[in-house]
Scaffold this active site. Sequence first.
Site, PDB file in Angstrom:
ATOM      1  N   GLY A 298       0.681  -1.247  -0.099  1.00 47.13           N
ATOM      2  CA  GLY A 298      -0.112   0.168   0.022  1.00 47.13           C
ATOM      3  C   GLY A 298       0.849   1.348  -0.137  1.00 47.13           C
ATOM      4  O   GLY A 298       1.807   1.339  -0.408  1.00 47.13           O
ATOM      5  N   SER A 299       0.341   2.267   0.425  1.00 46.57           N
ATOM      6  CA  SER A 299       0.767   3.580   0.616  1.00 46.57           C
ATOM      7  C   SER A 299       2.317   3.821   0.988  1.00 46.57           C
ATOM      8  O   SER A 299       2.574   2.936   2.026  1.00 46.57           O
ATOM      9  CB  SER A 299      -0.368   4.751   1.438  1.00 46.57           C
ATOM     10  OG  SER A 299       0.685   5.717   1.793  1.00 46.57           O
TER      11      SER A 299
END
Lengths: 429, 144
Positions: free
Chosen positions: B70-71
Amino acid sequence: MVGLTGEERDMLEGKQGAAVQKAMELLVRYADALGAERFVETNNVAGVPGSSHAWLKDYYKEDGGDYRAVFSRFDLDSDEVVDVPRMNAYSCHLQGGMDPTLWSEQGMTREAFDNFASDEQETAAHGVQILKTCTPYIAGNVPVMGEHCAWMESSAVVFCNSVIGARTNTEGRESTSAAMLTKRIPDWGFHRPEYRKGQHKIDVQLPIDDVFDWGMLGYFTGEAVQEEIPVLDGPITRASLIRHKHFGAAAASSGGVEMYHMVGITPEAPTLDAAFGTNTPRNTFVYDAKERRRIYEMLNAVGDSSAVDYVMLGCPHYSIEQIAYAAHLIEGRKVSANSALWVFTSRAVKATADANGYTKILRDAGALLMTDTCSAISQAMPKGTRVAAFDSAKQVHYLPAIMGIEGWYGTTEECIDAACTAKWEGKLQ
Amino acid sequence: MSADTMTKPIVLKGRKVVGGVAEGEALVTRETISGWGGVHAMTGTIIESRHELKGQSFADKILVFPGAKGSSGWSAVFHTARLAGAAPRAMVFNQMTTKAALGAVVMRIPTVTGLDRDPLDIIETGDFVRVDGDAGTVEIWKAR
């Protein structure tokens, strides 16, 4: 321990000041954790140095509770507070917490705005460019092929590696802040040529020729390969900055794709063989009409009510071409009284939109062109939003989960229609 | 319950990510973990929709997981969890990424990767685990 050059040893010994020393100490711990053998030099760093909300400043109250305290203790993970000089690397600030003028419309308090403005002054005073965007590559920071960068922001990282052929890992806040001072980042992962070769093949069996389809193919790709490197082959046409931007953002959301190859399109994939190098594809994933429908339904699984009360465009931040198109679609129409339309971009692109009259066209229609942030980053939506619509697979992946709302994915045209009618009528063509 | 009073542990060998020694109860998932948008930093609770650990906190546990996803905000979220007192005591993971490496560094907790057997096949939630980051070892006392 990671090997150091003479200059790097000097930095570690404090010969370039306490802040550079603390930054180098952190980077050595990080390089050792990765197992990197050396550093590469970088003069292109994108991060969020020193910006913080009130909680973090309050946490470091005894250290002064200011930018200096946050940068030392959090960004550099230092046990002591040091004076922070101007950054040594060419550095930019990515997206931030609110629009600098429309913050009140976004529901922010004066206190939160004052904190934001004070952080921004410090950021500028330390020589960091205030780009305030997730798309630095369309706001003034365009790397070149082979350039070693240290970037945060997954959608910018995947663009940097895949479309430009520059080299960056997905860095974090602490590593980018340290790199701004030292101009160093561990020589690991995407900085190394052998790491950049394809691992899986995506066999595309139907034409992919608009941004809506590029976004869905990206979402499919991330789901298929997770964090690994896909090579896409098939009738993918009309490549453009916008289409790559939406493809990469989607692939970095459903999976953790940091680099992709498209045969005959991206710079490190002139042929299928070149994209794989000595790797043998571990899996082949087929994208056909059935998979396209499955992805469309997955993206729209968080939508139930067709009463759309918020349309958000600009994830990743809209380019000037996209703003021009949205303005063209809405000119002479009005956003419904039961809905709202917010469009997000960078300050640099907004300056052009202002000059071209697009900002006014959007405002006359009842829409707002905002900068710096987006609804996911700022957690700001129009009051009472229950059902939102997006032309971004990334945003429909994140915002409904973060804010507990319903969400729809469709074309830009369907989104503008939804804003003007407060009704979702999107369909898979 | 002290590890010393129990039977002989299973020992896995790998390599140090971050040094130090910590022990405690394992929290195990076969799903990768997202930081920003996937974890509530103040409590260490997993919030990602459809995640098998959704609603559970890793605070004070030995977190055993395949890797980070993810981020790029991963390290900052786990770093904030450390400040809030909600960090795990140690981590064991399979796939090395910049997110997981930097997150482990700024949490300052013993972390090991590259083990000679898949820890996800051996460690179950509730097992008692000791992670020696400097030695690169993971010792496991099965709960059952």
